[in-house]
Design a protein around this motif. Structure first.
Motif, PDB file in Angstrom:
ATOM      1  N   TYR A   1       0.837  -1.204   0.000  1.00 53.75           N
ATOM      2  CA  TYR A   1       0.000   0.000   0.000  1.00 53.75           C
ATOM      3  C   TYR A   1       0.870   1.251   0.000  1.00 53.75           C
ATOM      4  CZ  TYR A   1      -2.699   3.840   1.958  1.00 53.75           C
ATOM      5  OH  TYR A   1      -3.247   5.065   2.175  1.00 53.75           O
ATOM      6  N   HIS A   2       1.834   1.305   0.911  1.00 57.78           N
ATOM      7  CA  HIS A   2       2.689   2.487   1.013  1.00 57.78           C
ATOM      8  C   HIS A   2       3.512   2.687  -0.254  1.00 57.78           C
ATOM      9  CE1 HIS A   2       1.627   3.547   5.081  1.00 57.78           C
ATOM     10  NE2 HIS A   2       1.778   2.290   5.453  1.00 57.78           N
ATOM     11  N   LYS A   3       3.945   1.600  -0.869  1.00 53.18           N
ATOM     12  CA  LYS A   3       4.689   1.693  -2.131  1.00 53.18           C
ATOM     13  C   LYS A   3       3.774   2.234  -3.229  1.00 53.18           C
ATOM     14  CE  LYS A   3       7.507  -1.049  -5.274  1.00 53.18           C
ATOM     15  NZ  LYS A   3       8.052  -2.376  -5.573  1.00 53.18           N
ATOM     16  N   ALA A   4       2.539   1.767  -3.270  1.00 49.05           N
ATOM     17  CA  ALA A   4       1.585   2.235  -4.294  1.00 49.05           C
ATOM     18  C   ALA A   4       1.258   3.711  -4.097  1.00 49.05           C
ATOM     19  CB  ALA A   4       0.316   1.397  -4.244  1.00 49.05           C
TER      20      ALA A   4
ATOM     21  N   THR B   1      -9.710  11.268  -6.848  1.00 50.06           N
ATOM     22  CA  THR B   1     -10.908  11.235  -7.694  1.00 50.06           C
ATOM     23  C   THR B   1     -12.026  10.439  -7.022  1.00 50.06           C
ATOM     24  OG1 THR B   1      -9.581  11.412  -9.702  1.00 50.06           O
ATOM     25  CG2 THR B   1     -11.807  10.538  -9.951  1.00 50.06           C
ATOM     26  N   VAL B   2     -11.695   9.291  -6.462  1.00 49.76           N
ATOM     27  CA  VAL B   2     -12.683   8.456  -5.785  1.00 49.76           C
ATOM     28  C   VAL B   2     -13.231   9.177  -4.553  1.00 49.76           C
ATOM     29  CG1 VAL B   2     -13.005   6.306  -4.490  1.00 49.76           C
ATOM     30  CG2 VAL B   2     -11.757   6.285  -6.654  1.00 49.76           C
ATOM     31  N   GLN B   3     -12.374   9.839  -3.797  1.00 50.90           N
ATOM     32  CA  GLN B   3     -12.823  10.576  -2.620  1.00 50.90           C
ATOM     33  C   GLN B   3     -13.765  11.718  -3.002  1.00 50.90           C
ATOM     34  OE1 GLN B   3      -8.991  11.552  -0.920  1.00 50.90           O
ATOM     35  NE2 GLN B   3      -9.069   9.829   0.522  1.00 50.90           N
ATOM     36  N   LEU B   4     -13.453  12.456  -4.059  1.00 51.10           N
ATOM     37  CA  LEU B   4     -14.308  13.556  -4.510  1.00 51.10           C
ATOM     38  C   LEU B   4     -15.666  13.049  -4.987  1.00 51.10           C
ATOM     39  CD1 LEU B   4     -11.701  15.811  -6.346  1.00 51.10           C
ATOM     40  CD2 LEU B   4     -12.814  16.250  -4.149  1.00 51.10           C
ATOM     41  N   GLU B   5     -15.667  11.905  -5.685  1.00 50.94           N
ATOM     42  CA  GLU B   5     -16.935  11.307  -6.126  1.00 50.94           C
ATOM     43  C   GLU B   5     -17.778  10.892  -4.926  1.00 50.94           C
ATOM     44  OE1 GLU B   5     -15.862   8.107  -8.741  1.00 50.94           O
ATOM     45  OE2 GLU B   5     -15.290   9.460 -10.368  1.00 50.94           O
TER      46      GLU B   5
ATOM     47  N   VAL C   1      -1.715   6.674  -8.596  1.00 59.99           N
ATOM     48  CA  VAL C   1      -2.512   6.078  -7.524  1.00 59.99           C
ATOM     49  C   VAL C   1      -3.090   7.173  -6.633  1.00 59.99           C
ATOM     50  CG1 VAL C   1      -2.437   4.576  -5.485  1.00 59.99           C
ATOM     51  CG2 VAL C   1      -1.242   3.908  -7.582  1.00 59.99           C
ATOM     52  N   ARG C   2      -2.280   8.169  -6.274  1.00 62.28           N
ATOM     53  CA  ARG C   2      -2.770   9.285  -5.453  1.00 62.28           C
ATOM     54  C   ARG C   2      -3.868  10.064  -6.183  1.00 62.28           C
ATOM     55  NH1 ARG C   2       2.751  10.154  -4.660  1.00 62.28           N
ATOM     56  NH2 ARG C   2       2.606  12.046  -5.914  1.00 62.28           N
ATOM     57  N   ASP C   3      -3.680  10.283  -7.496  1.00 68.36           N
ATOM     58  CA  ASP C   3      -4.703  10.990  -8.287  1.00 68.36           C
ATOM     59  C   ASP C   3      -6.006  10.202  -8.325  1.00 68.36           C
ATOM     60  OD1 ASP C   3      -2.888  12.988  -8.756  1.00 68.36           O
ATOM     61  OD2 ASP C   3      -2.411  12.333 -10.807  1.00 68.36           O
ATOM     62  N   TYR C   4      -5.900   8.878  -8.492  1.00 64.53           N
ATOM     63  CA  TYR C   4      -7.098   8.041  -8.524  1.00 64.53           C
ATOM     64  C   TYR C   4      -7.810   8.067  -7.171  1.00 64.53           C
ATOM     65  CZ  TYR C   4     -10.179   4.047  -8.913  1.00 64.53           C
ATOM     66  OH  TYR C   4     -11.295   3.238  -8.907  1.00 64.53           O
ATOM     67  N   LEU C   5      -7.046   7.999  -6.092  1.00 65.92           N
ATOM     68  CA  LEU C   5      -7.626   8.053  -4.754  1.00 65.92           C
ATOM     69  C   LEU C   5      -8.367   9.368  -4.549  1.00 65.92           C
ATOM     70  CD1 LEU C   5      -8.022   6.928  -1.885  1.00 65.92           C
ATOM     71  CD2 LEU C   5      -5.809   7.939  -1.293  1.00 65.92           C
TER      72      LEU C   5
END
Length: 125
Positions: A17-20, A32-36, A26-30
């Protein structure tokens, strides 16, 4: 969930997880998911508020209780900004609750009723 629990459920190690999370994609996708998620919660909130207003209007117009109708009139007249806390203080009561702010001490107030010990100690000797 904690990161450890989420990793376990996802079938990955916390190190993975920390490596990802070091990867920008990965941070951008996270994000985006949080904003949705936030947008969907806000949308649900607006729908529930609209439904609550419909129910309130129905109560105001059709309730058999005058108290309920009056409360709904007050609610709509105040644009829904009614205090959620109602406090009644009866000065005749000696027992009750006391609000203690964090860091303050609790003080127990004992009533002034006579007890057998008090009577024995006040014999006038």
């Amino acid at each position: 969930m904690t990161i450890t629990a989420a990793c376990e459920e996802a079938g990955m190690s916390p190190q993975g997880y920390h490596k990802a999370m070091k990867r920008a994609a990965v941070r951008d996708y996270l994000q985006t998911v949080q904003l949705e998620f936030v947008a969907s919660v806000e949308s649900d909130k607006a729908m529930h508020k609209a439904r609550a207003m419909q129910v309130g209007m129905d109560l105001m117009l059709n309730s058999k209780s005058e108290a309920v109708r009056a409360r709904m009139v007050e609610f709509f007249a105040s644009d829904g900004k009614v205090s959620p806390v109602s406090v009644h203080i009866d000065a005749r009561q000696t027992a009750g609750y006391e609000f203690v702010r964090p860091g303050q001490q609790v003080v127990e107030i004992v009533g002034g009723g006579d007890t057998s010990d008090d009577k024995a100690g006040s014999s006038g000797v």
